[in-house]
Scaffold this motif. Structure first.
Motif, PDB file in Angstrom:
ATOM      1  N   THR A  97       0.833  -1.193   0.000  1.00  0.00           N
ATOM      2  CA  THR A  97       0.000   0.000   0.000  1.00  0.00           C
ATOM      3  C   THR A  97       0.868   1.244   0.000  1.00  0.00           C
ATOM      4  OG1 THR A  97      -0.071  -0.052   2.411  1.00  0.00           O
ATOM      5  CG2 THR A  97      -1.839  -1.188   1.249  1.00  0.00           C
ATOM      6  N   VAL A  98       0.239   2.376  -0.238  1.00  0.00           N
ATOM      7  CA  VAL A  98       0.928   3.670  -0.195  1.00  0.00           C
ATOM      8  C   VAL A  98       0.698   4.272   1.188  1.00  0.00           C
ATOM      9  CG1 VAL A  98       1.002   6.006  -1.128  1.00  0.00           C
ATOM     10  CG2 VAL A  98       0.759   4.048  -2.674  1.00  0.00           C
ATOM     11  N   ARG A  99       1.762   4.311   1.989  1.00  0.00           N
ATOM     12  CA  ARG A  99       1.657   4.810   3.358  1.00  0.00           C
ATOM     13  C   ARG A  99       2.274   6.195   3.541  1.00  0.00           C
ATOM     14  NH1 ARG A  99       0.134   0.736   6.775  1.00  0.00           N
ATOM     15  NH2 ARG A  99       0.313  -1.389   5.952  1.00  0.00           N
ATOM     16  N   GLU A 123       9.895   2.176   0.755  1.00  0.00           N
ATOM     17  CA  GLU A 123       8.868   1.188   0.434  1.00  0.00           C
ATOM     18  C   GLU A 123       7.516   1.787   0.783  1.00  0.00           C
ATOM     19  OE1 GLU A 123       9.914  -2.154   2.792  1.00  0.00           O
ATOM     20  OE2 GLU A 123      11.537  -2.816   1.472  1.00  0.00           O
ATOM     21  N   GLU A 124       6.475   1.248   0.180  1.00  0.00           N
ATOM     22  CA  GLU A 124       5.106   1.693   0.452  1.00  0.00           C
ATOM     23  C   GLU A 124       4.987   3.215   0.343  1.00  0.00           C
ATOM     24  OE1 GLU A 124       4.499  -0.124   4.337  1.00  0.00           O
ATOM     25  OE2 GLU A 124       3.401  -1.754   3.366  1.00  0.00           O
ATOM     26  N   THR A 125       5.616   3.752  -0.703  1.00  0.00           N
ATOM     27  CA  THR A 125       5.734   5.203  -0.850  1.00  0.00           C
ATOM     28  C   THR A 125       5.344   5.632  -2.256  1.00  0.00           C
ATOM     29  OG1 THR A 125       7.565   5.218   0.741  1.00  0.00           O
ATOM     30  CG2 THR A 125       7.330   7.160  -0.656  1.00  0.00           C
ATOM     31  N   ALA A 126       4.562   6.705  -2.343  1.00  0.00           N
ATOM     32  CA  ALA A 126       4.313   7.371  -3.620  1.00  0.00           C
ATOM     33  C   ALA A 126       5.416   8.402  -3.817  1.00  0.00           C
ATOM     34  CB  ALA A 126       2.944   8.031  -3.618  1.00  0.00           C
ATOM     35  N   LEU A 130      -2.439  10.686   2.961  1.00  0.00           N
ATOM     36  CA  LEU A 130      -1.026  10.975   3.183  1.00  0.00           C
ATOM     37  C   LEU A 130      -0.809  12.259   3.982  1.00  0.00           C
ATOM     38  CD1 LEU A 130       0.608  10.065  -0.254  1.00  0.00           C
ATOM     39  CD2 LEU A 130       0.309   8.646   1.783  1.00  0.00           C
ATOM     40  N   ASP A 131      -1.883  12.907   4.367  1.00  0.00           N
ATOM     41  CA  ASP A 131      -1.753  14.129   5.166  1.00  0.00           C
ATOM     42  C   ASP A 131      -0.921  13.842   6.416  1.00  0.00           C
ATOM     43  OD1 ASP A 131      -2.094  16.696   6.093  1.00  0.00           O
ATOM     44  OD2 ASP A 131      -4.081  16.333   6.917  1.00  0.00           O
ATOM     45  N   GLY A 132       0.154  14.596   6.607  1.00  0.00           N
ATOM     46  CA  GLY A 132       1.053  14.389   7.730  1.00  0.00           C
ATOM     47  C   GLY A 132       2.164  13.397   7.461  1.00  0.00           C
ATOM     48  N   HIS A 133       2.188  12.815   6.256  1.00  0.00           N
ATOM     49  CA  HIS A 133       3.168  11.784   5.935  1.00  0.00           C
ATOM     50  C   HIS A 133       3.851  12.062   4.595  1.00  0.00           C
ATOM     51  CE1 HIS A 133       1.660   9.363   9.265  1.00  0.00           C
ATOM     52  NE2 HIS A 133       0.439   9.695   8.855  1.00  0.00           N
ATOM     53  N   ILE A 134       4.149  13.343   4.348  1.00  0.00           N
ATOM     54  CA  ILE A 134       4.803  13.745   3.098  1.00  0.00           C
ATOM     55  C   ILE A 134       6.162  14.353   3.423  1.00  0.00           C
ATOM     56  CG2 ILE A 134       4.709  15.325   1.133  1.00  0.00           C
ATOM     57  CD1 ILE A 134       1.695  14.953   1.107  1.00  0.00           C
ATOM     58  N   GLY A 135       7.180  13.878   2.713  1.00  0.00           N
ATOM     59  CA  GLY A 135       8.524  14.398   2.887  1.00  0.00           C
ATOM     60  C   GLY A 135       9.059  14.974   1.588  1.00  0.00           C
TER      61      GLY A 135
END
Length: 321
Positions: free
Chosen positions: A90-92, A114-117, A175-180
């Motif tokens: 999944t995309v986490r 991993e599990e990253t867009a 992904l709100d709060g999980h973007i770098g």
């Protein structure tokens, strides 16, 4: 340390500085109106609907599904690039990957996630985001609008980053709060300018970042984009006053999220004093780390080992997103 001893440049890419003197560099003070200037730009940017469009790319990779993507940035500028999605799982989390001043002709598949867009935007004027009024080459691009802070292309590129965040959230709201953000050289400078003013970016990684300490950036000899700006400044007054609003070190003082910054001791394209001005500006905390490279924009003994060590740190750093 394996700082290069020989090189073809007519100047010293260490600028006579040691790690101790580099670590003692303080970032410049903000000019009047600095925060208001950037907050206004951010509010305008997040009010823009990015209207992302994706389609299957002609590129293929065994680990990634590759999509060609376009989105709309400020000024109705079309931004092109690539979106990579994991073939399994999944995309986490989401990570935006900036590029250097050479642009980008393809995504970089070798990302320690991993599990990253992964969103690979091309900033306005370059590569997949060519624009009829913006020079695509670094010497011309860095001068575009330099005398008009509201229209300077570097500010537009920062807005392209913010609209990249909006694009990921439009496609994957969870992904709100999980973007770098990850960026090197030109992309590192854009990240240092953009991260402090976008609370949606949860952590950042900057490698040999440019645009720090603009007074030094306009004076230290270089083979990078600053060279054309230095030539321009000799016949145009007020360039430094305008560029102080786009100082990556001044902006980096305002960063409040975890950061992994990798400046270099030797670099002919981005002067190390300018890089360390950015790295030193990031507030000291247990979540932040400076990883010192022996050189940037130049091959050197031990480069592969250092890059591998940094990659492993980045792997762990991004897992916390």
């Amino acid at each position: 340390m394996s700082i290069p001893k020989t090189h073809p440049f007519p100047f010293d890419p260490t600028y006579g500085m040691t790690l101790d003197t580099l670590r003692a560099i303080a970032p410049p003070e903000a000019p009047p109106g600095f925060d208001a200037f950037w907050r206004k730009r951010y509010e305008r940017a997040i009010a823009t609907d990015p209207r992302p469009r994706v389609q299957r790319s002609a590129l293929t990779h065994p680990a990634w599904r590759i999509l060609d993507i376009t989105y709309v940035s400020t000024g109705d500028v079309a931004i092109g690039g690539w979106l990579l999605l994991p073939r399994g799982g999944t995309v986490r989390r989401g990570v935006i990957v900036g590029h250097g001043y050479g642009g980008r002709e393809a995504p970089d598949f070798d990302q320690p996630v991993e599990e990253t867009a992964l969103l690979f935007p091309c900033f306005r004027g370059m590569s997949q985001s060519r624009h009829p009024s913006i020079p695509p080459d670094a010497p011309g691009h860095v001068l575009h609008g330099i005398d008009r802070p509201d229209d300077y292309v570097i500010g537009g590129c920062v807005e392209d980053l913010w609209l990249g965040v909006s694009t990921l959230l439009a496609l994957y709201p969870w992904l709100d709060g999980h973007i770098g953000y990850v960026g090197a050289s030109f992309g590192g400078g854009i990240g240092a300018l953009g991260i402090p003013f976008d609370p949606r970016i949860a952590r950042g990684h900057l490698v040999v970042p440019t645009f720090g300490d603009r007074a030094s950036w306009l004076t230290l000899p270089t083979v990078g984009s600053a060279d054309s700006a230095q030539a321009y400044a000799k016949t145009h007054e007020g360039v430094l006053d305008h560029l102080r609003l786009f100082d990556a070190a001044t902006a980096a003082i305002r960063i409040t999220v975890p950061m992994l910054v990798a400046p270099a001791l030797f670099d002919p394209a981005v002067a190390p004093p300018c890089q360390f001005a950015v790295a030193n500006a990031v507030p000291t905390s247990r979540d932040n780390e400076i990883f010192v490279l022996d050189a940037g924009h130049f091959d050197y003994p031990g480069m592969l080992e250092q890059n591998y060590a940094l990659r492993e740190k980045l792997r762990r750093f991004l897992q916390a997103l």
